[in-house]
Design an enzyme around this catalytic site. Structure first.
Site, PDB file in Angstrom:
ATOM      1  N   ARG A  25     -84.586 -19.188 -30.596  1.00  0.00           N
ATOM      2  CA  ARG A  25     -83.746 -20.169 -29.896  1.00  0.00           C
ATOM      3  C   ARG A  25     -83.711 -21.493 -30.647  1.00  0.00           C
ATOM      4  NH1 ARG A  25     -85.713 -23.278 -26.093  1.00  0.00           N
ATOM      5  NH2 ARG A  25     -87.103 -21.690 -25.250  1.00  0.00           N
ATOM      6  N   TYR A  77     -55.969 -26.394 -26.168  1.00  0.00           N
ATOM      7  CA  TYR A  77     -56.339 -25.064 -25.676  1.00  0.00           C
ATOM      8  C   TYR A  77     -56.640 -25.120 -24.179  1.00  0.00           C
ATOM      9  CZ  TYR A  77     -59.424 -21.054 -24.877  1.00  0.00           C
ATOM     10  OH  TYR A  77     -60.032 -19.940 -24.362  1.00  0.00           O
ATOM     11  N   ASP A 138     -60.315 -30.123 -32.477  1.00  0.00           N
ATOM     12  CA  ASP A 138     -60.419 -28.666 -32.451  1.00  0.00           C
ATOM     13  C   ASP A 138     -59.501 -28.142 -33.550  1.00  0.00           C
ATOM     14  OD1 ASP A 138     -60.109 -25.925 -31.956  1.00  0.00           O
ATOM     15  OD2 ASP A 138     -60.379 -26.162 -29.789  1.00  0.00           O
ATOM     16  N   LYS A 163     -62.395 -16.830 -33.891  1.00  0.00           N
ATOM     17  CA  LYS A 163     -61.027 -16.619 -34.349  1.00  0.00           C
ATOM     18  C   LYS A 163     -61.020 -16.457 -35.878  1.00  0.00           C
ATOM     19  CE  LYS A 163     -60.275 -17.340 -29.960  1.00  0.00           C
ATOM     20  NZ  LYS A 163     -59.965 -18.639 -29.396  1.00  0.00           N
TER      21      LYS A 163
HETATM   22  C1  LIG Z   1     -60.407 -19.454 -28.327  1.00  0.00           C
HETATM   23  C2  LIG Z   1     -60.371 -20.923 -28.462  1.00  0.00           C
HETATM   24  C3  LIG Z   1     -61.418 -21.728 -27.972  1.00  0.00           C
HETATM   25  C4  LIG Z   1     -62.576 -21.153 -27.189  1.00  0.00           C
HETATM   26  O1  LIG Z   1     -63.426 -20.410 -28.001  1.00  0.00           O
HETATM   27  P1  LIG Z   1     -64.278 -19.133 -27.494  1.00  0.00           P
HETATM   28  O2  LIG Z   1     -64.966 -18.692 -28.744  1.00  0.00           O
HETATM   29  O3  LIG Z   1     -63.305 -18.152 -26.925  1.00  0.00           O
HETATM   30  O4  LIG Z   1     -65.224 -19.632 -26.460  1.00  0.00           O
HETATM   31  C5  LIG Z   1     -61.354 -23.097 -28.204  1.00  0.00           C
HETATM   32  N1  LIG Z   1     -60.298 -23.647 -28.850  1.00  0.00           N
HETATM   33  C6  LIG Z   1     -59.274 -22.915 -29.318  1.00  0.00           C
HETATM   34  C7  LIG Z   1     -58.136 -23.587 -30.013  1.00  0.00           C
HETATM   35  C8  LIG Z   1     -59.270 -21.526 -29.130  1.00  0.00           C
HETATM   36  O5  LIG Z   1     -58.225 -20.806 -29.580  1.00  0.00           O
END
Ligand SMILES: *Cc1c(COP(=O)(O)O)cnc(C)c1O
Length: 321
Positions: A25, A77, A138, A163
Site C-alpha cells: 500500500r 467528463y 484532465d 484509456k
Molecule cells: C474515463 C475518464 C475518467 C475517469 O477515469 P476512470 O479510470 O474510469 O475512473 C476521467 N476523465 C476522463 C476524461 C475520462 O474519460
C-alpha cells in the site's frame, strides 16, 4: 525489457529497518516504475491511483478542504461532476464555468479538461494559468503525445490511465502528475492513508502500454482526422466535433432513435463505453449524461483498425440512420 511483475505485498526489513519497499500500500516496484515513466512523459512527478476517479477524489480531498470551491469546466467528463457532487456532502463546493473563457475569480482550484469528453472543447490555457489558484487539467483524451499541460501553465495533470495510457481496455488506473514536489508528497501520503492504490498487475500493463503510446496515438489521430472529415460531409451527420488531434471524436445524427440504430448496428466498432483502446468503441452519451449532450450524439473512440474498414462500418450504419 519490462521489470518483472512483483505481486508481493511485503518485503523483508533490511537490518531491522524498512527498505524502499516494505508494504505494497505504501509503494511497490511496478507502481514506482510506471510513475517514473509517466513523470518523464508529462515533465513532473507522477502519483498512480486505482482509477482516474480515485485520482480525482485524491486531488479534491488531499489538496483542498471543506468550504473550498472548485471551478469545473461545464463540459468536463461527466463523472468528474458526479465525484465532486458526492464530495459536496463533506463541504467541498464546485461551480461550473465555460473553459474557453476565464475561470471565475472565486475558486480555490480550477479544473479544465483538454479536449473535453465528449464535446471536445479545448480550454483557454492562458486564461486558466492567469488565475491566482492552482490549475488542474484532465488530459486523458490528449495524452502527453499531444499535450504537456504543465508546460501550458497548469500545476497538476490528471489522466484516466485506463484509456490511452494503458491503451488496451484491460487495466483500470489513474494518475496525477504534479509540477510541485510537495503536491506529489501530499498525494502519496493521502493515498497511503486512504488506500486507493493501483495494483502491480495494472501498473505492469500500463508500462507495457506506454511502450507503444506514441505509435498508437499518432495512428489513431491520423485515422480520426480522416473519419472526422468524411463524417462531416455525410448527409446523415448533422455535426462533427473534432479538435484536430487525438483519437476521440463525437458526431450527431438526427436524434436518439437514429443514434441508437448507429451504435447497435456497427460490426467492427464495439458498442461499448470507454475510450483510448486499440479497438474502436462507439456509444451514445445521452444514456449516461442526459440533457448535457444532444440525444443524437455519438462518441467514437478510434482504435487501430484500418481506416477503410472503419469507414465501411460507419457508412453502412449511417445509410440506415
Ligand atoms: C474515463 C475518464 C475518467 C475517469 O477515469 P476512470 O479510470 O474510469 O475512473 C476521467 N476523465 C476522463 C476524461 C475520462 O474519460
Amino acid at each position: 525489457m519490462e521489470a518483472p511483475l512483483d505481486r508481493s505485498t511485503i518485503w523483508p526489513y533490511e537490518d531491522g529497518e524498512p527498505g524502499p519497499f516494505y508494504y505494497a500500500r505504501a509503494g511497490h516496484p511496478n507502481g514506482v516504475a510506471a510513475e517514473r515513466a509517466l513523470g518523464e512523459l508529462e515533465g513532473g512527478e507522477a502519483v498512480l491511483f486505482a482509477s482516474g476517479t480515485a485520482a480525482t477524489t485524491a486531488v479534491a480531498l488531499a489538496l483542498l478542504e471543506p468550504g473550498k470551491t472548485i471551478a469545473l469546466a461545464d463540459d468536463a467528463y461527466y463523472g468528474t461532476g458526479v465525484t465532486l457532487a458526492e464530495l459536496g456532502r463533506w463541504g467541498l463546493r464546485h461551480v461550473l464555468f465555460d473553459q474557453t473563457a476565464p475561470p471565475p475569480e472565486a475558486a480555490d482550484l480550477v479544473w479544465i479538461e483538454s479536449p473535453s469528453n465528449p464535446l471536445l472543447t479545448v480550454p483557454d490555457f492562458e486564461a486558466a494559468a492567469a488565475h491566482s489558484s492552482p490549475v488542474i487539467c484532465d488530459a486523458t483524451a490528449s495524452t502527453p503525445i499531444h499535450l504537456r499541460a504543465l508546460e501550458r501553465g497548469c500545476d497538476l495533470v490528471v489522466h484516466s490511465a485506463t484509456k490511452y495510457l494503458a491503451g488496451h481496455h484491460d487495466a483500470l488506473l489513474g494518475v496525477v502528475v504534479c509540477r510541485r514536489a510537495e503536491d506529489a508528497e501530499r498525494l502519496r501520503a493521502f493515498r497511503n492513508a486512504t488506500g486507493a492504490v493501483a495494483g502491480p498487475d495494472a501498473a505492469w500493463l500500463l508500462l507495457r502500454g506506454l511502450r507503444t503510446l506514441e505509435v498508437r496515438v499518432l495512428r489513431q489521430t491520423e485515422t480520426a482526422q480522416a473519419l472526422a472529415e468524411r463524417l462531416g460531409s455525410h448527409p446523415a451527420v448533422t455535426n462533427v466535433r473534432y479538435p484536430g488531434f487525438g483519437g476521440l471524436l463525437s458526431f450527431d445524427v438526427a436524434g436518439g432513435d437514429a443514434a441508437r440504430r448507429v451504435e447497435t448496428g456497427t460490426e467492427l466498432i464495439a458498442n461499448a463505453t470507454s475510450l483510448g483502446g486499440v479497438s474502436s468503441t462507439i456509444e451514445t452519451r445521452f444514456r449516461w449524461e442526459g440533457t448535457r449532450v444532444p440525444p443524437g450524439l455519438l462518441r467514437l473512440s478510434v482504435g487501430l483498425e484500418p481506416l477503410e474498414e472503419l469507414w465501411t462500418d460507419l457508412r453502412r450504419v449511417l445509410a440506415r440512420a
